[in-house]
Design a protein around this motif. Structure first.
Motif, mmCIF file in Angstrom:
data_model
loop_
_atom_site.group_PDB
_atom_site.id
_atom_site.type_symbol
_atom_site.label_atom_id
_atom_site.label_comp_id
_atom_site.label_asym_id
_atom_site.label_seq_id
_atom_site.Cartn_x
_atom_site.Cartn_y
_atom_site.Cartn_z
ATOM 1 N N ILE A 85 -81.023 15.269 7.468
ATOM 2 C CA ILE A 85 -80.718 14.923 6.078
ATOM 3 C C ILE A 85 -79.339 14.253 5.962
ATOM 4 O O ILE A 85 -79.142 13.372 5.127
ATOM 5 C CB ILE A 85 -80.832 16.175 5.158
ATOM 6 N N GLY A 86 -78.415 14.662 6.828
ATOM 7 C CA GLY A 86 -77.042 14.126 6.727
ATOM 8 C C GLY A 86 -76.989 12.612 6.807
ATOM 9 O O GLY A 86 -76.383 11.948 5.968
ATOM 10 N N GLY A 87 -77.645 12.053 7.815
ATOM 11 C CA GLY A 87 -77.626 10.603 8.012
ATOM 12 C C GLY A 87 -78.501 9.861 7.012
ATOM 13 O O GLY A 87 -78.312 8.669 6.775
ATOM 14 N N ALA A 88 -79.473 10.570 6.420
ATOM 15 C CA ALA A 88 -80.289 9.944 5.371
ATOM 16 C C ALA A 88 -79.438 9.775 4.112
ATOM 17 O O ALA A 88 -79.515 8.743 3.434
ATOM 18 C CB ALA A 88 -81.521 10.797 5.080
ATOM 19 N N LEU A 89 -78.609 10.779 3.822
ATOM 20 C CA LEU A 89 -77.759 10.694 2.620
ATOM 21 C C LEU A 89 -76.614 9.704 2.812
ATOM 22 O O LEU A 89 -76.226 9.022 1.870
ATOM 23 C CB LEU A 89 -77.212 12.086 2.275
ATOM 24 N N SER A 90 -76.082 9.613 4.042
ATOM 25 C CA SER A 90 -74.917 8.734 4.209
ATOM 26 C C SER A 90 -75.283 7.274 3.951
ATOM 27 O O SER A 90 -74.452 6.490 3.514
ATOM 28 C CB SER A 90 -74.260 8.914 5.580
ATOM 29 N N MET A 91 -76.533 6.893 4.193
ATOM 30 C CA MET A 91 -76.893 5.480 3.985
ATOM 31 C C MET A 91 -77.643 5.251 2.669
ATOM 32 O O MET A 91 -78.070 4.127 2.396
ATOM 33 C CB MET A 91 -77.726 4.956 5.153
ATOM 34 N N ALA A 92 -77.797 6.304 1.859
ATOM 35 C CA ALA A 92 -78.629 6.172 0.652
ATOM 36 C C ALA A 92 -78.055 5.139 -0.317
ATOM 37 O O ALA A 92 -78.803 4.347 -0.907
ATOM 38 C CB ALA A 92 -78.773 7.534 -0.033
ATOM 39 N N ASP A 93 -76.733 5.114 -0.487
ATOM 40 C CA ASP A 93 -76.152 4.134 -1.416
ATOM 41 C C ASP A 93 -76.355 2.705 -0.894
ATOM 42 O O ASP A 93 -76.618 1.786 -1.674
ATOM 43 C CB ASP A 93 -74.661 4.422 -1.621
ATOM 44 N N LEU A 94 -76.257 2.546 0.415
ATOM 45 C CA LEU A 94 -76.485 1.216 0.999
ATOM 46 C C LEU A 94 -77.920 0.765 0.741
ATOM 47 O O LEU A 94 -78.159 -0.385 0.348
ATOM 48 C CB LEU A 94 -76.206 1.254 2.506
ATOM 49 N N LEU A 95 -78.875 1.691 0.929
ATOM 50 C CA LEU A 95 -80.281 1.340 0.682
ATOM 51 C C LEU A 95 -80.490 0.988 -0.784
ATOM 52 O O LEU A 95 -81.197 0.034 -1.119
ATOM 53 C CB LEU A 95 -81.201 2.512 1.052
ATOM 54 N N HIS A 99 -67.961 2.469 5.527
ATOM 55 C CA HIS A 99 -67.400 3.808 5.749
ATOM 56 C C HIS A 99 -68.116 4.781 4.832
ATOM 57 O O HIS A 99 -68.147 4.600 3.615
ATOM 58 C CB HIS A 99 -65.887 3.800 5.479
ATOM 59 N N THR A 100 -68.737 5.783 5.442
ATOM 60 C CA THR A 100 -69.579 6.698 4.671
ATOM 61 C C THR A 100 -69.257 8.145 5.042
ATOM 62 O O THR A 100 -68.501 8.411 5.976
ATOM 63 C CB THR A 100 -71.064 6.443 4.968
ATOM 64 N N LEU A 101 -69.869 9.031 4.286
ATOM 65 C CA LEU A 101 -69.759 10.468 4.553
ATOM 66 C C LEU A 101 -71.144 10.960 4.939
ATOM 67 O O LEU A 101 -72.105 10.760 4.176
ATOM 68 C CB LEU A 101 -69.374 11.193 3.266
ATOM 69 N N LYS A 102 -71.246 11.616 6.075
ATOM 70 C CA LYS A 102 -72.533 12.203 6.444
ATOM 71 C C LYS A 102 -72.826 13.320 5.438
ATOM 72 O O LYS A 102 -71.952 14.115 5.116
ATOM 73 C CB LYS A 102 -72.477 12.737 7.886
ATOM 74 N N GLY A 103 -74.031 13.350 4.885
ATOM 75 C CA GLY A 103 -74.386 14.367 3.885
ATOM 76 C C GLY A 103 -73.859 14.058 2.494
ATOM 77 O O GLY A 103 -73.793 14.957 1.642
ATOM 78 N N LYS A 104 -73.529 12.794 2.233
ATOM 79 C CA LYS A 104 -72.894 12.396 0.972
ATOM 80 C C LYS A 104 -73.641 12.926 -0.268
ATOM 81 O O LYS A 104 -74.868 12.789 -0.370
ATOM 82 C CB LYS A 104 -72.840 10.864 0.909
ATOM 83 N N GLY A 105 -72.893 13.496 -1.177
ATOM 84 C CA GLY A 105 -73.458 13.892 -2.465
ATOM 85 C C GLY A 105 -73.748 15.381 -2.593
ATOM 86 O O GLY A 105 -74.000 15.872 -3.683
ATOM 87 N N VAL A 106 -73.722 16.099 -1.467
ATOM 88 C CA VAL A 106 -73.965 17.546 -1.516
ATOM 89 C C VAL A 106 -72.789 18.205 -0.807
ATOM 90 O O VAL A 106 -72.631 18.044 0.405
ATOM 91 C CB VAL A 106 -75.290 17.910 -0.815
ATOM 92 N N ASP A 107 -71.951 18.913 -1.571
ATOM 93 C CA ASP A 107 -70.651 19.307 -0.999
ATOM 94 C C ASP A 107 -70.765 20.103 0.294
ATOM 95 O O ASP A 107 -70.015 19.888 1.229
ATOM 96 C CB ASP A 107 -69.769 20.015 -2.042
ATOM 97 N N PHE A 108 -71.774 20.995 0.366
ATOM 98 C CA PHE A 108 -71.835 21.810 1.585
ATOM 99 C C PHE A 108 -72.455 21.059 2.776
ATOM 100 O O PHE A 108 -72.419 21.535 3.908
ATOM 101 C CB PHE A 108 -72.564 23.142 1.332
ATOM 102 N N ARG A 145 -79.381 19.803 -7.670
ATOM 103 C CA ARG A 145 -78.544 19.905 -8.877
ATOM 104 C C ARG A 145 -77.321 18.989 -8.736
ATOM 105 O O ARG A 145 -77.018 18.192 -9.621
ATOM 106 C CB ARG A 145 -78.105 21.357 -9.088
ATOM 107 N N GLN A 146 -76.664 19.070 -7.570
ATOM 108 C CA GLN A 146 -75.461 18.254 -7.375
ATOM 109 C C GLN A 146 -75.786 16.762 -7.413
ATOM 110 O O GLN A 146 -75.060 15.969 -7.999
ATOM 111 C CB GLN A 146 -74.802 18.590 -6.033
ATOM 112 N N LEU A 147 -76.905 16.368 -6.759
ATOM 113 C CA LEU A 147 -77.251 14.946 -6.721
ATOM 114 C C LEU A 147 -77.630 14.443 -8.105
ATOM 115 O O LEU A 147 -77.284 13.323 -8.484
ATOM 116 C CB LEU A 147 -78.396 14.711 -5.722
ATOM 117 N N GLU A 148 -78.320 15.280 -8.875
ATOM 118 C CA GLU A 148 -78.710 14.862 -10.221
ATOM 119 C C GLU A 148 -77.507 14.752 -11.143
ATOM 120 O O GLU A 148 -77.393 13.813 -11.928
ATOM 121 C CB GLU A 148 -79.744 15.835 -10.806
ATOM 122 N N THR A 149 -76.573 15.702 -11.028
ATOM 123 C CA THR A 149 -75.363 15.645 -11.841
ATOM 124 C C THR A 149 -74.621 14.351 -11.564
ATOM 125 O O THR A 149 -74.167 13.656 -12.461
ATOM 126 C CB THR A 149 -74.434 16.833 -11.502
#
Ligand code: TPP
Ligand code: MG
Lengths: 292, 253
Positions: B10-20, B215-224, B246-250
């Motif tokens: 999931i970490g690498g899926a979230l890090s590129m989500a904004d790019l997609l 430059h991205t964050l692995k797991g972007k959008g979910v603090d933990f 909840r965090q992603l929707e907020t």
């Protein structure tokens, strides 16, 4: 099986100072105990299998017995020429370890199905090829390798496979793990042995086949396979394509008699995913056993 | 999807989500109703393990029905846990790292040789830049003046068994690409307008392939999950899933 592998490797490394483990950016929550105990004999080579294998050959040429560790086809096919030329041709003590034999990583898709590896690794010069069925066999392979460093391939499952039997002696010939008819044998390699044992236990005693596990795939000789020669019919069971694997190896040594039949993975199995059990079902291994 | 299938990555899926998100809302020239339209831009996901955010993007774009996402990783599904070309909108199956860029070079070369105007985009991970095959392709692309090729590096600084800095340092990455004769831009891979702006004028330099270092964050959008190696492997438990959603929707609102 990967846990049994790493535990046994640690035991051997305590006695054998030449053992060196190189991983291809893999082994999270598996390889750490080795890395902690032997930091000078551990390396993460990154996601770079060709370099990993070349480096392993270099280390081996200076006296280490190097185990390269990765999953599915990455430590084998990805760096095949490094294994062929650098390791095997120079007869260097490198053991290639692949985790996730057959379709153990079924859900991860075709890139992660290791179903051609036996065929390919088997053709390399000077190589010893092991395909253990359970944690106990895996440990025995590692023990033997530690005493007999050489170009070698160790094909193991992933986590949580049960111990299937306690017959030891991987170099004494195929392991007779279930008694049955004297004319019909199932010879299985790898964790798919479980299917053969389940099948045998479902048969009435007079119909039950004799089941052998064969963790050694190369070298095979007529003497080594002597126990099989009295059977009129042999079924070779493997989680591998028909070409070049266990079936082919047995045919090469035993033909023209006895009659050998192949139960293996079809070339067509590549468009969907599923668990290992699901994919074994799709491959109709069990149905083929019933018909055989 | 990841939770349902008890899957990883999931970490690498979230890090590129904004790019997609930016690529598929304006940058890529595509027709979801005709996934094999001749003149489409080709997008190749080389870091195939991060397939979930691409499958979700393709479903939202209506390449296939969104309900199919529920079958992800399940018995009999074509949504493999590494990107699969059996899914509409997917050009190329990957999963073994280091295959996407050489393949993308081939596509870009094909477009050049046949006088076509479509472009090829390849999404790479930082970990897979360890692979020699990528550096062979990085040498190849400028040699053949593949200015119709765009490599995007999801530079989240984490690979499988540790940080990029600890395993195989890539910095100075932009300098390396420049030295290999690529046009290079560096951006914050979560800043939509920066991504859009960077990709709106291609190539970055005339006659050269383009490399966008995001430059991205692995797991972007979910603090933990952010910047935490564990989430290359773990699958969220029900309470973690609820909290993550909840965090992603907020954030989205
Ligand atoms: C050739 C090859 N070797 C090893 C692997 C196993 N593997 C899967 S993901 C990964 C690295 C994950 O880190 P990165 O590539 O940076 O991806 P991201 O951070 O974007 O998730 C590795 C080593 C693989 N898929 N392919
Ligand atoms: Mg990364």
């Amino acid at each position: 099986m990967r846990t049994a592998f790493i535990q046994e490797l640690i035991l051997q490394a305590r006695k054998n100072p030449t053992i060196f483990l190189v991983v291809g950016d893999l082994g999270f929550s598996v390889v750490e105990p080795f890395a902690q105990e032997f930091p000078d004999r551990f390396l993460n080579a990154g996601v770079a299998e060709q370099n990993m294998t070349g480096v392993a050959a270099g280390l081996a040429s200076e006296g280490y017995h190097v185990f390269t560790y990765s999953i599915a086809n990455f430590p084998t096919l990805r760096c095949l020429e490094q294994i062929r030329n650098d390791v095997c041709y120079h007869s260097l003590p490198v053991t290639v370890v692949s985790v996730g034999a057959g379709m153990a990583y079924g859900n991860l898709g075709y890139s992660h199905h290791a179903v051609q590896d036996l065929a390919i690794m088997r053709t390399l010069p000077n190589i010893t090829v092991f395909s253990p069925a359970d944690p106990g066999e895996t440990r025995e392979c590692v023990q033997w390798l530690s005493l007999n460093p050489r170009p070698s391939y160790l094909r193991i499952g992933k986590a949580g496979e049960p111990d299937l039997h306690s017959v030891r002696g991987i170099f004494d010939g195929p392991l007779r793990v279930c008694e049955g008819r004297p004319d019909l044998a199932i010879v299985a390699t790898g964790s798919v042995l479980k299917l053969a044992l389940d099948f045998a236990s479902e048969q009435a005693p007079e119909k039950r086949p004799t089941v052998f596990s064969i963790p050694l795939i190369k070298p095979l000789s007529l003497e080594f396979l002597e126990k099989l020669q009295s059977f009129k019919k042999i079924i070779a069971l493997e989680e591998h394509v028909r070409e070049g694997g266990l079936f082919a190896a047995l045919c090469e040594v035993l033909s023209p008699t006895p009659h050998i039949k192949s139960i293996s993975i079809s070339e067509e199995m590549k468009n969907v995913v599923g668990s290992q059990d699901y994919l074994r079902n799709q491959a109709e291994l069990k149905e083929m056993l019933n018909r055989a | 999807m990841v939770a349902r299938a008890n899957a990883s990555h999931i970490g690498g899926a979230l890090s590129m989500a904004d790019l997609l998100a930016v690529l598929y809302s304006g940058v890529l020239n595509i027709r979801p109703e005709d996934p094999v339209w001749d003149s489409r831009d080709r997008f190749i996901l080389s870091k195939g393990h991060s397939c979930t955010s691409l499958y979700a993007t393709l479903a939202l774009k209506k390449f296939f029905q969104i309900e199919e996402l529920e079958s992800y990783g399940k018995d009999g599904s074509r949504l493999m846990s590494h990107i699969s070309h059996h899914v509409p909108g997917v050009e190329f199956s990957t999963g073994s790292l280091g295959h996407g860029l050489p393949f993308g070079c081939g596509k870009a070369l094909a477009a050049k040789r046949s006088g076509k105007n479509w472009r090829t985009f390849v999404m790479l991970s930082d970990g897979e830049l360890d692979e020699g095959s990528n550096w062979e392709a990085i040498l190849f692309a400028p040699q053949h003046k593949l200015d119709n090729l765009v490599a995007i590096v999801d530079y989240n600084k984490i690979q499988s068994l540790g940080s990029v800095a600890d395993v195989m340092e890539l910095d100075p990455l932009a300098d390396k690409f420049r030295a290999f004769r690529w046009g290079v831009k560096e951006i914050d891979g979560h800043d939509h307008s920066a991504i859009h702006e960077a990709l709106s004028t291609l190539p970055f330099e005339p006659g050269k392939p383009s490399c966008l270092i995001a430059h991205t964050l692995k797991g972007k959008g979910v603090d933990f999950m952010e910047n935490n190696l564990q989430w290359h492997y773990s699958s969220p438990k029900p309470d973690q899933l609820a909290e993550a959603l909840r965090q992603l929707e907020t954030e989205a609102n």
